[in-house]
Design an enzyme around this catalytic site. Structure first.
Site, PDB file in Angstrom:
ATOM      1  N   ASP A   1       0.866  -1.169   0.000  1.00  0.00           N
ATOM      2  CA  ASP A   1       0.000   0.000   0.000  1.00  0.00           C
ATOM      3  C   ASP A   1       0.910   1.229   0.000  1.00  0.00           C
ATOM      4  OD1 ASP A   1      -2.356   1.690   0.505  1.00  0.00           O
ATOM      5  OD2 ASP A   1      -1.548   1.842   2.535  1.00  0.00           O
TER       6      ASP A   1
ATOM      7  N   ASP B   1      -0.201   5.198   0.897  1.00  0.00           N
ATOM      8  CA  ASP B   1      -0.451   6.149   1.981  1.00  0.00           C
ATOM      9  C   ASP B   1      -0.584   5.430   3.318  1.00  0.00           C
ATOM     10  OD1 ASP B   1      -1.241   8.878   0.483  1.00  0.00           O
ATOM     11  OD2 ASP B   1      -2.064   7.186  -0.626  1.00  0.00           O
TER      12      ASP B   1
ATOM     13  N   ASP C   1      -1.542  -0.828   5.887  1.00  0.00           N
ATOM     14  CA  ASP C   1      -1.713  -0.243   7.218  1.00  0.00           C
ATOM     15  C   ASP C   1      -3.156  -0.207   7.699  1.00  0.00           C
ATOM     16  OD1 ASP C   1      -2.239   1.856   5.161  1.00  0.00           O
ATOM     17  OD2 ASP C   1      -2.614   3.092   6.925  1.00  0.00           O
TER      18      ASP C   1
END
Length: 225
Positions: free
Chosen positions: A12, A14, A170
């Site tokens: 991922d 961001d 995240d």
């Protein structure tokens, strides 16, 4: 070569590789300022990140009590501000550069799976000096779907020619995407997840420091033999 095992790590963007919340926050507040709609604090915006720009703006509209019919125009305004300079305040999370260098040196294929627009994602990765490490970037506008649809992660895996892939992210969105794609998932706990307790996010492993990421991802890949 038939039977060759190609291992990949799918990141991922961001909240995983980059701390982009400050630049996103600045663009949101510039958008609101154009029409005198006030501001929102950084911590609020950080909690809105992950589902792509339209959802980000939808949450901004709800937080400020604005007319939902303004969403499309606000998305356009936000993108104008954000694309003008998307990496003024954005930084790599500590240890990311060393980790991707080690992954490269150990023969991993690497790709990025994000709901951020592809062109902006590539520009940020290049600006931060790590764009060359990634064989592909699949963004929120690359396909007709966004995460958590597994097609996004599977497209990264296919483009990398991988036989085995571990997903690192995240958030709950990343966890769902990885699960639906049939991939092992390692959670970076210092990003933008919405859960109060990281135990509530489905995961095969987790880490808070990229110094240990390589060992964790390698272990998950080995379990897929």
């Amino acid at each position: 070569m038939e039977g060759r095992r190609v291992k990949a790590i799918i990141f991922d963007l961001d909240g995983t590789l980059i701390d982009s919340a400050p630049d996103i926050h600045a663009a949101v507040n510039r958008t609101l300022a154009e029409t005198g709609d006030g501001e929102l604090p950084l911590d609020t915006i950080r909690g809105f990140i992950g589902n792509g720009v339209p959802v980000l703006i939808e949450r901004v509209i709800a937080a400020r009590g604005l007319d939902p019919a303004r969403q499309a125009a606000m998305v356009d305004t936000f993108m104008r501000h954000y694309e003008a300079d998307p990496a003024t305040l954005t930084t790599l999370f500590p240890g990311v550069k060393d980790a991707v260098e080690q992954f490269r040196d150990e023969g991993w294929a690497m790709g990025v799976c994000t709901n951020k627009p592809e062109a902006v994602s590539r520009a940020i990765l290049d600006r931060l000096g790590i764009g060359s490490f990634f064989g592909t970037v699949v963004g929120g506008d690359t396909l007709d779907v966004k995460k958590p649809d597994p097609a996004v992660a599977l497209a990264v895996k296919e483009r990398l020619g991988a036989t085995v892939a571990v997903y690192v992210g995240d958030s709950e969105i990343d966890a769902e995407c990885a699960w639906k794609a049939g991939m092992r998932f390692a959670l970076f706990t210092e990003g933008y997840h919405r859960a109060d307790d990281v135990d509530d996010i489905p995961q095969d492993a987790r880490f808070s420091d990229f110094d240990v990421a390589v060992a964790i991802v390698a272990r998950l890949a080995d379990e897929l033999r």
